[in-house]
Enzyme design. Structure first.
Site, PDB file in Angstrom:
ATOM      1  N   GLU A 212      -3.937  -4.058  -3.194  1.00  0.00           N
ATOM      2  CA  GLU A 212      -2.805  -4.196  -2.204  1.00  0.00           C
ATOM      3  C   GLU A 212      -2.729  -3.488  -0.981  1.00  0.00           C
ATOM      4  OE1 GLU A 212       0.911  -2.284  -1.223  1.00  0.00           O
ATOM      5  OE2 GLU A 212       1.022  -2.621  -3.226  1.00  0.00           O
ATOM      6  N   HIS A 213      -3.321  -2.479  -1.127  1.00  0.00           N
ATOM      7  CA  HIS A 213      -3.452  -1.401   0.294  1.00  0.00           C
ATOM      8  C   HIS A 213      -4.695  -2.013   1.074  1.00  0.00           C
ATOM      9  CE1 HIS A 213      -1.223   2.436   0.056  1.00  0.00           C
ATOM     10  NE2 HIS A 213      -0.734   1.836  -0.724  1.00  0.00           N
TER      11      HIS A 213
ATOM     12  N   HIS B 184      -2.888  -2.153  -7.387  1.00  0.00           N
ATOM     13  CA  HIS B 184      -2.166  -1.518  -6.354  1.00  0.00           C
ATOM     14  C   HIS B 184      -3.336  -1.106  -5.078  1.00  0.00           C
ATOM     15  CE1 HIS B 184      -0.779   2.584  -4.593  1.00  0.00           C
ATOM     16  NE2 HIS B 184       0.397   1.784  -4.095  1.00  0.00           N
TER      17      HIS B 184
ATOM     18  N   GLU C 127       0.014   9.425  -2.185  1.00  0.00           N
ATOM     19  CA  GLU C 127       1.136   8.485  -2.548  1.00  0.00           C
ATOM     20  C   GLU C 127       1.469   9.147  -4.135  1.00  0.00           C
ATOM     21  OE1 GLU C 127       0.384   4.457  -2.112  1.00  0.00           O
ATOM     22  OE2 GLU C 127       2.493   3.952  -3.229  1.00  0.00           O
TER      23      GLU C 127
END
Lengths: 425, 425
Positions: free
Chosen positions: A70-71, A67, A142
């Site tokens: 991905e960012h 993840h 997040e």
């Protein structure tokens, strides 16, 4: 390049092309539409934390790194992909699941230019110490947002009570502590392993020209040599950690997830099994069933009640979820209904009605370019044909479905509850 | 796209939106009623009770069985606020007849079913049945109580309540828990009578061809009802600016705080001013190129999300963000600083152009989503101007920098709502 064209009797068709480097490209043309939706993805998700590349040493990476990557991929040495999309007007985004990472855009104009941006930034990693540190701050926010989300917590509390070794029990974004261990070297290592065309796919649906799109993709895909990925098996035992878990959070009505872990013998489920289990769930507690009626009449569930067959690499579970003043009663009633069906079978008229409904839903899904493109990602990861479901729904039998009561083993069931704090507000 | 509009009686119109893009036909009945404190909860319950039972299908299991047999014809029910009005929507979506495996007339049957659900409720002697009313009340109360679990929604709702304390707009869209509790089988039946006799009504049909008699069936129902007092939707009262901003803080057991800021804005209903406002709000806090995203999130890492949205009918704007308590003050002043930049016209040409092209891109894609088309024409049918998304996109393309600055200059801070973790109390 190998090309296959698939057609269905509902007036849809698509092309699957496999490039010499192994990249799979799925394209469904919708000439009457204005827009198009495109996804560039890799079979790499939050559960891929222990692996080796080309027969090398097995490595372990921090939870949440897929993840994180991905960012970070949106940034390059010369500005980020979002500012490039800003000039074309496309809506761009990305997501990471347990077993895949996908980068996507939708647009009603400038498709070629948008595709170029997508192909370029996903193939151009750029990580530095400074940009990694900045991202740690954003992702920590997040993660905290998910920590406060009861619907998120109720699911992950259940998964961590259900699974002993499998990484599916870990939050997709990882933890504030795990992401603190991520550095640019680790990101490059994961990128080089999983972002190889042989492990990737491109899925497109909408107003596009297949021939032109394939030409563009062929020209832009960089040759990175072949990578053999070995993902370590989880050796997940056939038992659970605990059958009940509860957490108190600021809610007013309790939330629940009630799941059955399934014993599995292969990494992925066949589509027929999935379709049969999904039909069985509709027969157990869909809105037309006696159980749904009973639970609703007794005030035990509301419109948030839901169920799903939750499956991916090396895991499978059936999950019932919702809000209830008495989650334990709901779980009991579900267990009783399953036992009843196992012993007495189910209503054949109901079976034919839910089959009809599932067929209707499958047809309806072709309304949306987004739904088609995302279904293609499922085809790429699990090796299905997009039209298989429609075909199966015509042929699947009563006995096929009844047999699937084998996914329910009471000794492998877990009830997770989020209950109210005494002073919520 | 709008093929024709058909008068159906006093303050009632049918709209046929012809499109061959979809595998489904969508029909919706949209009732507009002024928000009134004592009635809001009852009105909001109507779409839900009407889609669970009717004279023809007294039991929701039978109704759902029928929907399954119609290839998963899917009913939708909602209650929203549009300016000073409640919008009650009841709709059905069904796959087109040519996809039915047994040659059934799915569209006609679904259209008739929807019509009977709206006009022939299950009731006796001027009252709904107690069991049905109590079930729907329980669900509505659980829904209201459930909102607290979603902190972002909760914080936004609380801000609206605080901003519009002395205005009907401050009433939650489904009423309050206390108001729901007061509903009786008789009062709900009166609410239904008021809805069919007094509400402004639009019936939308989105399909490749107009189903036979679909509008005539509505017309003949309405001809039996006295609709001499039917309302027309008027301009809503504007949000009045405050001299000094109001501040409200609440504490909860959470890890991440929510900062929601409400602003009054002077928005003229004419298209040109409205288009300028759309662009202004988007440059300020829309896409990833916006002032809020690039400065508050990316440059300063103050939050995971920070975006703005505008409600033009009521004339206000909201900025919401998830921030750690220690950063709340800093985030607030940064948000206000960005608004000043908008007012001074110091936004860049890149932001201005990106915003316009992104909005145009989205508007031109509306025609590919059946529910987006329905939502667009539902709102437009109650305003003076029945403009299409494509024509509105042309208006957007004509917006100049000065009109964006003028729009920003009318924006004034009104109320700040801060949801804080308990430990900082």
């Amino acid at each position: 390049m190998e090309k296959c064209v698939f057609e269905s009797e509902i007036g849809e068709s698509y092309t699957l092309a496999t490039l010499p480097n192994g990249l799979k490209v799925y394209i469904c043309e919708k000439p009457q539409y204005t827009s198009a939706y495109a996804v560039f993805g890799t079979k790499y998700g939050s559960i891929d934390t222990r692996f080796s590349k080309n027969g090398g040493k097995l490595i372990s990476v921090p939870e949440g790194i897929a993840h994180f990557l991905e960012h970070k991929l949106f940034e390059s040495e010369y500005g980020d992909a979002f500012s490039k999309y800003a000039k074309t007007g496309a809506m761009a985004n990305a997501f990471t699941t347990f077993d895949r990472t996908c980068y996507l855009f939708s647009c009603s104009d400038n498709f070629d230019e948008n595709l170029d941006i997508l192909l370029d930034f996903v193939q151009s990693p750029y990580f530095t110490k400074e940009t990694v540190e900045k991202e740690q701050g954003i992702i920590a926010q997040e993660i905290k947002m998910y920590d406060d989300s009861p619907s998120f917590r109720v699911l992950f509390n259940m998964l961590s009570s259900m699974y002993i070794n499998h990484s599916v029990k870990i939050d997709i974004a990882g933890t504030v502590e795990s992401i603190a261990q991520i550095d640019s070297n680790l990101l490059y290592e994961c990128y080089e392993t999983f972002y190889n065309p042989s492990n990737m796919f491109i899925c497109i649906a909408g107003n596009v020209d297949t021939r032109q799109v394939l030409k563009r993709i062929e020209e832009s895909i960089k040759d990175r040599g072949t990578v053999a990925i070995n993902r370590e098996s989880f050796n997940e035992p056939e038992y659970i950690k605990q059958n009940y878990v509860e957490q108190k959070l600021p809610v007013l009505t309790p939330l629940f997830c009630f799941g059955y872990k399934q014993k599995i013998s292969s990494p992925y489920r066949r589509l027929k099994s999935k379709v049969c289990v999904e039909l069985l769930l509709e027969i157990i507690c869909g809105e037309a069933t006696p159980l749904y009626r009973r639970l609703m009449d007794e005030g035990l569930i509301n419109d948030d009640f839901d169920f799903e067959y939750f499956t991916g690499r090396d895991y499978a579970a059936v999950i019932f979820s919702g809000e209830s003043s008495n989650p334990k009663r709901v779980a009991e009633e579900i267990k009783k209904e399953i036992a009843h069906i196992r012993e007495h079978g189910f209503d054949k008229k109901l079976f034919s009605a839910v089959k009809c409904a599932s067929y209707g839903d499958a047809v309806r899904s072709f309304n949306s370019t987004e739904a088609i493109a995302l279904s293609f990602t499922e085809c790429a990861v699990c090796d299905y044909d997009l039209f298989d479901k429609l075909k199966l729904l015509k042929t699947v039998s009563y006995d096929d479905v009844l047999k699937r009561t084998d996914v329910f083993d009471d000794s492998l069931s877990v009830l997770s509850v989020i209950s109210p704090l005494e002073d919520t507000v | 796209m709008l093929e024709n509009s058909v008068p159906l009686g006093n303050s009632a119109n049918g709209y046929f939106i012809k499109t061959d893009r979809f595998k489904t036909t969508y029909i919706s009945y949209n009732f507009y009623l002024p928000i009134e404190k004592e009635k809001a909860a009852g009105f909001a319950l109507l779409p839900f009770i009407l889609t669970t039972c009717s004279k023809e299908y007294p039991d929701f299991s039978k109704l759902n069985f029928k929907l399954n047999k119609l290839y998963s014809a899917s009913l939708s029910a909602s209650a929203e606020k549009v300016g000073d009005y409640q919008l009650l929507k009841i709709g059905i979506s069904v796959i087109d007849d040519k996809y039915a495996l047994d040659g059934e007339e799915l569209i006609l049957k679904s259209a008739k079913l929807l019509n009977s659900l709206v006009f022939e409720p299950l009731a006796e002697n001027g009252a709904f049945y107690t069991t049905d009313v109590e079930r729907e009340k329980r669900k509505a109360i659980e829904h209201i109580r459930g909102e607290i679990a979603e902190k972002r929604l909760y914080a936004r709702r609380r801000l609206i309540e605080e901003m519009f304390k002395d205005d009907v707009y401050g009433i939650p869209k489904c009423g309050t828990e206390e108001q729901v509790a007061k509903i009786t089988p008789e009062s709900l039946f009166s609410a239904w009578q008021e809805m069919i006799s007094r509400a402004a009504l639009s019936v939308n049909v989105i399909s490749s061809s107009l189903p036979q008699n679909v509008f005539d069936d509505v017309k003949s129902r309405l001809s039996l009802i006295d609709r001499s007092n039917a309302i027309t939707v008027k301009t809503s009262s504007p949000t009045r600016p405050l001299y000094a901003a109001k501040r409200v803080k609440e504490y909860m057991d959470i890890t991440q705080g929510k900062l929601v800021m409400g602003f009054s804005a002077d928005i003229d209903e004419n298209e040109k001013a409205s288009a300028a406002f759309t662009v202004m709000c988007d440059i300020f806090g829309g896409g990833p190129y916006s002032r809020l995203f690039t400065n508050v999130r990316e440059k300063q890492s103050l939050c995971y999300y920070c975006s703005s949205s505008v409600e033009k009918r009521k004339g206000y704007l909201i900025v919401d963000s998830g921030v750690e308590a220690k950063n709340a003050k800093k985030a607030e002043s940064e948000i206000l600083r960005q608004l000043e930049i908008m007012k001074n016209g110091n936004f860049t040409d890149f932001e201005f152009e990106s915003s316009k092209i992104s909005i145009i891109n989205a508007l031109n894609g509306y025609g590919d989503h059946q529910e987006a088309i329905d939502a667009w024409y539902t709102v437009k049918s109650s305003s003076k101007n029945m403009i299409s998304p494509e024509d509105y996109a042309i208006q957007i393309s004509k917006v100049d920098r000065q009109s964006v600055i003028n729009a920003a200059k009318t924006v004034k801070l009104h109320t700040v709502f801060n949801l804080c973790p308990k430990e900082v109390k």
